[in-house]
Design a protein around this motif. Sequence first.
Motif, PDB file in Angstrom:
ATOM      1  N   TYR A  17      -5.679  -1.256  -8.268  1.00 46.22           N
ATOM      2  CA  TYR A  17      -4.767  -0.119  -8.067  1.00 46.22           C
ATOM      3  C   TYR A  17      -5.369   0.894  -7.109  1.00 46.22           C
ATOM      4  O   TYR A  17      -4.723   1.327  -6.138  1.00 46.22           O
ATOM      5  CB  TYR A  17      -4.445   0.528  -9.415  1.00 46.22           C
ATOM      6  CG  TYR A  17      -3.958   1.952  -9.327  1.00 46.22           C
ATOM      7  CD1 TYR A  17      -2.873   2.300  -8.513  1.00 46.22           C
ATOM      8  CD2 TYR A  17      -4.588   2.961 -10.055  1.00 46.22           C
ATOM      9  CE1 TYR A  17      -2.435   3.624  -8.432  1.00 46.22           C
ATOM     10  CE2 TYR A  17      -4.152   4.272  -9.981  1.00 46.22           C
ATOM     11  CZ  TYR A  17      -3.086   4.598  -9.163  1.00 46.22           C
ATOM     12  OH  TYR A  17      -2.654   5.900  -9.078  1.00 46.22           O
ATOM     13  N   TYR A  18      -6.622   1.288  -7.356  1.00 45.60           N
ATOM     14  CA  TYR A  18      -7.247   2.286  -6.494  1.00 45.60           C
ATOM     15  C   TYR A  18      -7.386   1.770  -5.058  1.00 45.60           C
ATOM     16  O   TYR A  18      -7.253   2.537  -4.096  1.00 45.60           O
ATOM     17  CB  TYR A  18      -8.611   2.675  -7.048  1.00 45.60           C
ATOM     18  CG  TYR A  18      -8.563   3.508  -8.312  1.00 45.60           C
ATOM     19  CD1 TYR A  18      -7.683   4.580  -8.429  1.00 45.60           C
ATOM     20  CD2 TYR A  18      -9.409   3.233  -9.385  1.00 45.60           C
ATOM     21  CE1 TYR A  18      -7.644   5.355  -9.594  1.00 45.60           C
ATOM     22  CE2 TYR A  18      -9.387   3.999 -10.538  1.00 45.60           C
ATOM     23  CZ  TYR A  18      -8.493   5.057 -10.640  1.00 45.60           C
ATOM     24  OH  TYR A  18      -8.457   5.812 -11.780  1.00 45.60           O
ATOM     25  N   ARG A  47       0.826  -1.208   0.000  1.00 47.40           N
ATOM     26  CA  ARG A  47       0.000   0.000   0.000  1.00 47.40           C
ATOM     27  C   ARG A  47       0.861   1.259   0.000  1.00 47.40           C
ATOM     28  O   ARG A  47       0.550   2.238  -0.686  1.00 47.40           O
ATOM     29  CB  ARG A  47      -0.931  -0.026   1.215  1.00 47.40           C
ATOM     30  CG  ARG A  47      -2.070  -1.033   1.073  1.00 47.40           C
ATOM     31  CD  ARG A  47      -2.880  -1.120   2.331  1.00 47.40           C
ATOM     32  NE  ARG A  47      -4.071  -1.946   2.132  1.00 47.40           N
ATOM     33  CZ  ARG A  47      -4.649  -2.661   3.084  1.00 47.40           C
ATOM     34  NH1 ARG A  47      -4.147  -2.650   4.316  1.00 47.40           N
ATOM     35  NH2 ARG A  47      -5.729  -3.376   2.822  1.00 47.40           N
ATOM     36  N   GLU A  48       1.919   1.222   0.764  1.00 52.10           N
ATOM     37  CA  GLU A  48       2.812   2.384   0.788  1.00 52.10           C
ATOM     38  C   GLU A  48       3.405   2.636  -0.596  1.00 52.10           C
ATOM     39  O   GLU A  48       3.540   3.795  -1.025  1.00 52.10           O
ATOM     40  CB  GLU A  48       3.928   2.152   1.807  1.00 52.10           C
ATOM     41  CG  GLU A  48       4.880   3.322   1.960  1.00 52.10           C
ATOM     42  CD  GLU A  48       5.938   3.075   3.028  1.00 52.10           C
ATOM     43  OE1 GLU A  48       6.891   3.881   3.098  1.00 52.10           O
ATOM     44  OE2 GLU A  48       5.823   2.079   3.779  1.00 52.10           O
ATOM     45  N   PHE A  49       3.748   1.563  -1.303  1.00 52.74           N
ATOM     46  CA  PHE A  49       4.298   1.711  -2.655  1.00 52.74           C
ATOM     47  C   PHE A  49       3.288   2.376  -3.582  1.00 52.74           C
ATOM     48  O   PHE A  49       3.624   3.310  -4.321  1.00 52.74           O
ATOM     49  CB  PHE A  49       4.706   0.342  -3.203  1.00 52.74           C
ATOM     50  CG  PHE A  49       5.122   0.360  -4.640  1.00 52.74           C
ATOM     51  CD1 PHE A  49       6.362   0.856  -5.018  1.00 52.74           C
ATOM     52  CD2 PHE A  49       4.278  -0.126  -5.628  1.00 52.74           C
ATOM     53  CE1 PHE A  49       6.750   0.877  -6.347  1.00 52.74           C
ATOM     54  CE2 PHE A  49       4.653  -0.111  -6.957  1.00 52.74           C
ATOM     55  CZ  PHE A  49       5.888   0.396  -7.330  1.00 52.74           C
ATOM     56  N   ASP A  79       4.908   9.489  -7.164  1.00 55.55           N
ATOM     57  CA  ASP A  79       5.429   9.204  -8.497  1.00 55.55           C
ATOM     58  C   ASP A  79       4.727   8.017  -9.138  1.00 55.55           C
ATOM     59  O   ASP A  79       4.457   8.013 -10.347  1.00 55.55           O
ATOM     60  CB  ASP A  79       6.938   8.976  -8.443  1.00 55.55           C
ATOM     61  CG  ASP A  79       7.331   7.798  -7.553  1.00 55.55           C
ATOM     62  OD1 ASP A  79       6.707   7.632  -6.476  1.00 55.55           O
ATOM     63  OD2 ASP A  79       8.258   7.042  -7.916  1.00 55.55           O
ATOM     64  N   VAL A  80       4.403   6.995  -8.325  1.00 56.56           N
ATOM     65  CA  VAL A  80       3.681   5.837  -8.852  1.00 56.56           C
ATOM     66  C   VAL A  80       2.280   6.245  -9.295  1.00 56.56           C
ATOM     67  O   VAL A  80       1.822   5.896 -10.396  1.00 56.56           O
ATOM     68  CB  VAL A  80       3.627   4.707  -7.803  1.00 56.56           C
ATOM     69  CG1 VAL A  80       2.718   3.578  -8.276  1.00 56.56           C
ATOM     70  CG2 VAL A  80       5.028   4.179  -7.516  1.00 56.56           C
ATOM     71  N   GLN A  81       1.588   7.005  -8.470  1.00 61.92           N
ATOM     72  CA  GLN A  81       0.232   7.421  -8.821  1.00 61.92           C
ATOM     73  C   GLN A  81       0.225   8.344 -10.029  1.00 61.92           C
ATOM     74  O   GLN A  81      -0.664   8.245 -10.888  1.00 61.92           O
ATOM     75  CB  GLN A  81      -0.437   8.084  -7.620  1.00 61.92           C
ATOM     76  CG  GLN A  81      -0.677   7.131  -6.468  1.00 61.92           C
ATOM     77  CD  GLN A  81      -1.720   7.634  -5.494  1.00 61.92           C
ATOM     78  OE1 GLN A  81      -2.629   8.363  -5.872  1.00 61.92           O
ATOM     79  NE2 GLN A  81      -1.599   7.234  -4.237  1.00 61.92           N
ATOM     80  N   GLY A 111      -5.489   3.334  -1.700  1.00 59.74           N
ATOM     81  CA  GLY A 111      -6.350   3.932  -0.690  1.00 59.74           C
ATOM     82  C   GLY A 111      -7.338   4.939  -1.225  1.00 59.74           C
ATOM     83  O   GLY A 111      -7.820   5.793  -0.475  1.00 59.74           O
ATOM     84  N   ARG A 112      -7.675   4.850  -2.506  1.00 62.14           N
ATOM     85  CA  ARG A 112      -8.578   5.813  -3.155  1.00 62.14           C
ATOM     86  C   ARG A 112      -9.963   5.184  -3.284  1.00 62.14           C
ATOM     87  O   ARG A 112     -10.329   4.612  -4.300  1.00 62.14           O
ATOM     88  CB  ARG A 112      -7.978   6.241  -4.491  1.00 62.14           C
ATOM     89  CG  ARG A 112      -6.684   7.023  -4.298  1.00 62.14           C
ATOM     90  CD  ARG A 112      -5.830   7.138  -5.525  1.00 62.14           C
ATOM     91  NE  ARG A 112      -6.469   7.799  -6.628  1.00 62.14           N
ATOM     92  CZ  ARG A 112      -5.855   8.128  -7.766  1.00 62.14           C
ATOM     93  NH1 ARG A 112      -4.558   7.848  -7.920  1.00 62.14           N
ATOM     94  NH2 ARG A 112      -6.498   8.721  -8.736  1.00 62.14           N
ATOM     95  N   ARG A 113     -10.723   5.312  -2.213  1.00 59.02           N
ATOM     96  CA  ARG A 113     -11.996   4.590  -2.081  1.00 59.02           C
ATOM     97  C   ARG A 113     -13.008   4.991  -3.152  1.00 59.02           C
ATOM     98  O   ARG A 113     -13.677   4.125  -3.739  1.00 59.02           O
ATOM     99  CB  ARG A 113     -12.582   4.847  -0.691  1.00 59.02           C
ATOM    100  CG  ARG A 113     -13.783   3.973  -0.361  1.00 59.02           C
ATOM    101  CD  ARG A 113     -14.473   4.442   0.910  1.00 59.02           C
ATOM    102  NE  ARG A 113     -13.588   4.445   2.045  1.00 59.02           N
ATOM    103  CZ  ARG A 113     -13.465   3.421   2.911  1.00 59.02           C
ATOM    104  NH1 ARG A 113     -14.179   2.320   2.727  1.00 59.02           N
ATOM    105  NH2 ARG A 113     -12.648   3.506   3.930  1.00 59.02           N
ATOM    106  N   ASP A 114     -13.176   6.278  -3.400  1.00 61.66           N
ATOM    107  CA  ASP A 114     -14.205   6.718  -4.346  1.00 61.66           C
ATOM    108  C   ASP A 114     -13.948   6.176  -5.747  1.00 61.66           C
ATOM    109  O   ASP A 114     -14.862   5.691  -6.420  1.00 61.66           O
ATOM    110  CB  ASP A 114     -14.276   8.241  -4.381  1.00 61.66           C
ATOM    111  CG  ASP A 114     -14.834   8.835  -3.094  1.00 61.66           C
ATOM    112  OD1 ASP A 114     -15.417   8.071  -2.299  1.00 61.66           O
ATOM    113  OD2 ASP A 114     -14.682  10.056  -2.890  1.00 61.66           O
TER     114      ASP A 114
END
Length: 341
Positions: A292-293, A253-255, A260-262, A297-300
């Motif tokens: 990926y989301y 999750r941290e990665f 830069d990854v996002q 941690g991108r719930r929406d």
Amino acid sequence: MAFHNLKLARFVFGHPPSGTPDFDTEALHSDPALREARDRAAAGDWMSARQVIDDAGTDWELRATRIGVLARAAAENDGWVYAWLGAEPDNVAAVLVQSSMLSHRAGEARGSASAKDTTEEQFRDFHRLSREAAAAGQRARELAGPDDPIPWVEALGTMFGDQITRSTSFDTIYTEGRRRDPHNFDLHRTAIALRCEKWYGSHDLMFGTARQVAADAPEGAHAVLLPLYAHFEYAMRTFAWDSRSKQAMGACREFFRRPDVQQELDGWIAKWQAGPHSPGRLNHVRQWMALYYTLAGRRDQARDVFDEIGPHVGEPVTAWAWFWLGDRFGYLRAWWWAHGK
């Protein structure tokens, strides 16, 4: 199948909420013509399988999707495939179903465990079936039309278990597949897998291939999203290769929350969203986006993609199992999180 889904949902949720995803691959809600053809083929009507493959025309990803579904069904009951081959031994679609069926059986024989937890017998069966699949694939290449890339996709797939073929033919097969269909999702996904560190390449080779393919592909092509697959592979190999622990998941999750990854992955998703999509691998790449989301941690955004997939998931992609204890379990856990259940 439905009973298994209910037990799994109860294990994850306690009491499964309404709208819990259904993994019933038998339903094939997104392709009723394929569902009917598969059912009729299982009853002995192989001509229905031939027709539904022919009806896909030159949408190679849809054609490959239908061949794959029919091949998985044939792995359980292959009488109709060999009846078809007996009647039409030179039909490339029949030979491709046979090759894909044997590849599927090879994967089943090996299992999904890591190499250290796979027995010699499993490896032996895996290599034997892979060689048989490769032989059928060679026959399919001899029969294929001038623009059909699918036999070359199948040929790459057999190289996981056939070192001799891989070492002498990878470049030849990959080059010819690209000539026939430069942005074919299945072709490039298989090549990237072969070039990853887990198999026969390196992280640098894998990322380089994925990014070049995505850059060359037009807007909307599923191949644009292959860098997501490379990032999943990297995270699994780096942080979760030997464990699905809380610590491993935290590192993954941290990665994926790194800016830069996002930034990179959001850019590829934007390019994919900008053009039309083939239905052939749409469910597959949407699951990649949902994964990926979720990891980021991108719930929406995760919830929106899960809603686009809908309640009838079919077969979950294997990448879910790289981060949870099983692909279906991982999908349900992520779906539950995204919907706040």
